[in-house]
Each structure stands twice: as structure tokens, then as C-alpha cells.
Design a protein around this motif. Structure first.
Motif, PDB file in Angstrom:
ATOM      1  N   VAL A 302      32.183  32.817  31.677  1.00 21.06           N
ATOM      2  CA  VAL A 302      33.341  33.602  32.096  1.00 21.06           C
ATOM      3  C   VAL A 302      34.100  34.032  30.850  1.00 21.06           C
ATOM      4  N   ILE A 303      34.401  35.322  30.776  1.00 23.97           N
ATOM      5  CA  ILE A 303      35.222  35.856  29.689  1.00 23.97           C
ATOM      6  C   ILE A 303      36.593  36.171  30.276  1.00 23.97           C
ATOM      7  N   VAL A 304      37.600  35.422  29.831  1.00 21.59           N
ATOM      8  CA  VAL A 304      38.965  35.601  30.315  1.00 21.59           C
ATOM      9  C   VAL A 304      39.704  36.519  29.349  1.00 21.59           C
ATOM     10  N   LEU A 305      40.181  37.640  29.868  1.00 16.59           N
ATOM     11  CA  LEU A 305      40.941  38.565  29.029  1.00 16.59           C
ATOM     12  C   LEU A 305      42.433  38.308  29.210  1.00 16.59           C
ATOM     13  N   ILE A 306      43.103  38.065  28.101  1.00 15.63           N
ATOM     14  CA  ILE A 306      44.551  37.907  28.077  1.00 15.63           C
ATOM     15  C   ILE A 306      45.128  39.094  27.327  1.00 15.63           C
ATOM     16  N   ASP A 307      46.071  39.778  27.917  1.00 14.82           N
ATOM     17  CA  ASP A 307      46.704  40.938  27.266  1.00 14.82           C
ATOM     18  C   ASP A 307      47.473  40.454  26.036  1.00 14.82           C
ATOM     19  N   GLY A 308      46.941  40.798  24.864  1.00  9.39           N
ATOM     20  CA  GLY A 308      47.517  40.320  23.620  1.00  9.39           C
ATOM     21  C   GLY A 308      48.866  40.901  23.262  1.00  9.39           C
ATOM     22  N   ALA A 323      38.658  29.782  35.524  1.00 17.16           N
ATOM     23  CA  ALA A 323      37.575  29.981  34.563  1.00 17.16           C
ATOM     24  C   ALA A 323      37.002  28.675  34.049  1.00 17.16           C
ATOM     25  N   GLN A 324      37.822  27.651  33.923  1.00 16.46           N
ATOM     26  CA  GLN A 324      37.355  26.385  33.355  1.00 16.46           C
ATOM     27  C   GLN A 324      36.351  25.682  34.248  1.00 16.46           C
TER      28      GLN A 324
END
Length: 460
Positions: A302-308, A323-324
Motif C-alpha cells: 500500500v502506498i499512502v499519499l500524504i499531501d505534503g 494501510a498498516q
């Protein structure tokens, strides 16, 4: 066996098309559909050398000019007389040539029948036959190299020492028991134990390769998750190299899962771009969010995208908790190109969340913005030593047979250590041989009988 024929190059129009024929008597049959320019009959042409001539339809009319070649058995692909016609790849021409072969006495080959005949005629074992399919279906260079090496007998060469050791001790034991008058050296318990331990070690090592083999063959099921408008579809498009998913500034654009296969760090990823995970009253978006959760549940990565560009939100925390649960997950700080030059964030994970396999910054638009992601994926799913090519288990059937063989060998070892008699112990060894026979096609009972009689004196 019947003479079989089939178009070997598919149904689409191509520059060159190939029709393949196999079976006893196929050379005489091919004579009726091919007229060589040198005037010699088809059966009299040099073996394995192309000859130019005319392809004829069922009425003897010329439909094309091209090349033909004959492969006498048993040194052919199938182990029997074979021939190929190489002509222009028009579907009409190929169908007419095939129809002429049918009129001459051939029949349509069934799916996989050429390779099945190769196996039945001893030209390849089961692992090599499976490698033919793997080579055709290969989607990466590494997968093609592994399939080609397996087609060359790579997996068989790994399995043969295990079979040989087990066959040696079982055949010697039964030879001594069943033929006591023969001068055959008895097998000692320590010899049995040594053979079983070595077989267990080899099988255990082989099973360790299974995951790498399956990644090579089938890829890694990967879900991209995050809040709406976190950059999930942009990442999918960047990895795919084209606009696979719609990208807008409007949160919630993606309502359903979008799937695409891509290469990332040399690893084949079966990417699933999901709907943004958040609480919503929109009925359609709710369905998309539920599918996103299902995608995570079935994903290996799983690739978790966090808005940087913003702060970690409660929705981000919920997504991280989800995701974990996957075997592997990566946290990607997206839109890093929008941060001030030189500025980077350090993510503080909520309490109770296990550390991700990697935490990195990505950009779907900046040059080189995916390099860190590619490196992380390559590290998680290493291709392994190039020397292992061909010796990896690549499907569940192979893994199941190898695992049953290992379990039987371990039972035999436990029985020997517990003081069971050799005949009871070797029953498990025979079970291991039967399981290995499912991989190679070698029948254990026939092999044991053959080994028993090979120990007799010449003339007996």
C-alpha cells in the motif's frame, strides 16, 4: 498420434505468419500444400533448413509464396515429425493454408497440444512445459529471463539432487528386503538420515524462492490510497507514463478503482488507484470509498499519499491505520515540489501505528520525482541473484508440491529419530518423491522399480 496443425502467430495481421504441423506422416501431408522451388518432395528437403516455395490451397491453387522447414523426430519440439510454414501474415492466407492442411488429413490442434506432446514424448518435463506459458506471458525482462532459464531445465536441475538422494536410499532398502540373495549393500540408518536432512535443506531453500518467483511472474498487487486530492491519480499517471486516470483540482474526482500494470524499480506493480478515503454523504462516493478499503485488504503493498503542503489530518491517521494491515506499506509525502526549496517534513506517526517500510517524498511532475519510490520498491521486492534464474518456484501448484514434499521428508526424519523402522520411515520418503514427481513428471514407483533392478548383476 493424429497429425495436428495450428496457426502459431495468432489471429492479428502481421508481416510474417507461421503455421505449425506435427505428427506421424505429416511430411507426406505437407507435400499436398507446399510446392518447393527446387522441385524436390517435401520429405526429401534438408532437415532444419528453410526452403522457398509456393503455398497451395485445398484446390491446389497458389495462395502465397514463402518458406517451409521440416523437423524430423525425435529431435523436434514435440519429439515427432514436425513442419512449419512461414508466409505473409494475412489472416486470410493463414486460414486458407490451415484449411488445406485439414483437407489433406490434419486436424486442429487443441490449446497447448504441441507442448503436451513434447512432454509426453520426453522432450521436456512439467516445469519446462509451464515455463513455455510463463515466457509467453512475461511482462518484465526479469520474468522472461527466469522463464527462459526454467525452459532450459533450471528448476529440474534443482530438484534432481533431491530426487536422486531419496531414490537411492529407498531403492537400496527395498532391493535388500525383496532380494536378500543378491549381493546388495544394506542401507544404514545414518545414510537415510543424511539423505533426508540434505533433501529437507534443499527443499526449504527452494520454498524460500517462491515469493520472488511469484512477484516475477504475477507482480505485486499495490493500492494507492490517501485523502481526496492527495495526488493518487497523478502518481498513477506518472508511473504509467500516460493519463490513465482523470486528474482535476476537485476533491473526489475518482469514484471507482482504476487499475494499471506498471514497472517501478524493475518490479511489476498491479496498481489500483482508489477513491479518496473520507466520510461522505454522497452515495456514489461512499461506494468508491468502500472499494478503496477492499483494495487495501487484498493488497500486498500500500502506498499512502500524504499531501505534503498541509497538516496531518484525522483522515490521514485513519488511512495509516488501514494501510498498516497490509504486509508492506510506504508513506509518500506527495506534492513535495510545492514546498519551499530545501524544506522537508518529518512525519510523526500516530501512536499505535507501525513504522512504514519507507517514508519518502515524491513528485509526479518534477524531474526525478519518483526515484526514491522506485528505490524503495526495488528494495522491498528484490529480484535476487541473477544466478537463481530458472530455479524459482513461480506458481501455487509448484509451491504446493514442494511444500508437501518437504513436510513428508520432515515426517520421515522425525520418525527415524523416534526409532521407527526404515520401512515406516521410507513410506514418507516415497510420499515426498510422489510430490516431487508432480513437478517433474517422474513417477516415483517406476523410478524405484527401475533402480532396484539396475542393482542386479548383468544377465539376471
Amino acid at each position: 498420434m493424429d497429425v495436428i496443425a495450428a496457426i502459431a502467430t495468432g489471429s492479428a495481421a502481421t508481416a510474417i505468419g507461421i503455421v505449425r504441423v506435427s505428427g506421424e506422416g505429416c511430411f507426406a501431408l505437407c507435400e499436398r500444400v507446399f510446392r518447393a522451388a527446387n522441385g524436390r518432395p517435401f520429405a526429401g528437403q534438408d532437415a532444419r533448413k528453410m526452403v522457398f516455395g509456393e503455398m497451395l490451397d485445398r484446390d491446389g491453387r497458389v495462395i502465397d509464396r514463402g518458406l517451409a522447414v521440416r523437423f524430423p523426430g525425435p529431435g523436434s519440439y514435440t519429439g515427432e515429425d514436425c513442419a512449419e510454414f512461414h508466409c505473409h501474415g494475412s489472416p486470410v492466407v493463414l486460414r486458407e493454408l490451415l484449411s488445406a492442411l485439414f483437407a489433406a488429413g490434419a486436424r486442429q490442434a487443441q490449446a497447448g497440444e504441441f507442448t503436451r506432446r513434447a512432454f509426453l514424448n520426453g522432450r521436456m518435463d512439467l516445469t519446462q512445459a509451464e515455463a513455455v506459458v510463463d515466457l509467453i506471458d512475461a511482462e518484465t525482462a526479469a520474468a522472461a529471463r527466469n522463464a527462459a532459464a526454467q525452459l532450459d531445465g533450471g528448476l529440474r536441475r534443482v530438484l534432481e539432487p533431491v530426487q536422486e538422494e531419496l531414490l537411492e536410499v529407498t531403492s537400496r532398502f527395498y532391493a535388500v528386503v525383496d532380494y536378500p540373495d543378491e549381493d546388495i549393500e544394506d542401507v544404514r540408518p545414518e545414510e537415510i538420515a543424511a539423505a533426508l536432512r540434505d533433501a529437507a535443506g534443499r527443499l526449504d531453500h527452494l520454498l524460500d524462492t517462491c515469493r520472488r518467483g511469484q512477484v516475477l511472474k504475477s507482480g505485486v498487487r499495490t493500492a494507492i490510497v490517501g485523502r481526496p486530492n492527495a495526488g493518487k491519480s497523478s502518481l498513477l499517471n506518472a508511473l504509467a507514463g500516460y493519463d490513465r486516470a482523470i486528474v482535476t483540482d476537485v476533491p473526489g474526482t475518482t469514484r471507482d478503482t482504476v487499475e494499471e500494470s506498471v514497472l517501478c524499480g524493475g518490479v511489476l506493480l498491479r496498481l489500483i488507484d482508489t477513491a479518496g478515503i473520507r466520510d461522505t454523504e454522497d452515495v456514489v462516493e461512499k461506494l468508491g470509498v468502500e472499494r478503496s478499503r477492499q483494495a487495501v485488504a487484498s493488497a500486498e503493498l500500500v502506498i499512502v499519499l500524504i499531501d505534503g503542503t498541509g497538516d496531518i489530518t484525522a483522515e490521514d491517521r485513519e488511512i495509516l491505520e488501514l494501510a498498516q494491515t497490509a504486509p508492506h506499506y510506504i508513506v509518500a509525502d506527495s506534492k513535495s515540489d510545492l514546498l519551499p526549496p530545501g524544506e522537508a517534513r518529518v512525519l510523526s506517526l500516530p501512536r499505535g501505528i507501525r513504522e512504514p517500510d519507507a517514508y519518502l517524498a515524491v513528485s509526479s511532475v518534477a524531474p526525478g520525482g519518483l526515484r526514491l519510490l522506485e528505490a524503495a520498491v526495488a528494495k522491498l521486492f528484490p529480484a535476487g541473484d541473477p544466478g537463481e534464474a530458472g530455479s524459482l518456484l513461480t506458481d501455487w501448484r509448484q509451491e504446493d508440491a514442494a511444500r508437501r514434499a518437504l513436510e513428508a521428508v520432515r515426517r520421515a526424519l522425525e520418525g527415524l529419530e523416534a526409532g521407527l523402522t526404515p520401512d515406516a520411515v521410507l513410506t514418507d520418503a516415497e510420499e515426498a518423491l510422489e510430490a516431487l514427481g508432480e513437478l517433474t513428471g517422474r513417477t516415483a514407483k517406476e523410478e524405484i522399480v527401475s533402480r532396484i533392478f539396475s542393482r542386479f548383476c548383468v544377465g539376471k
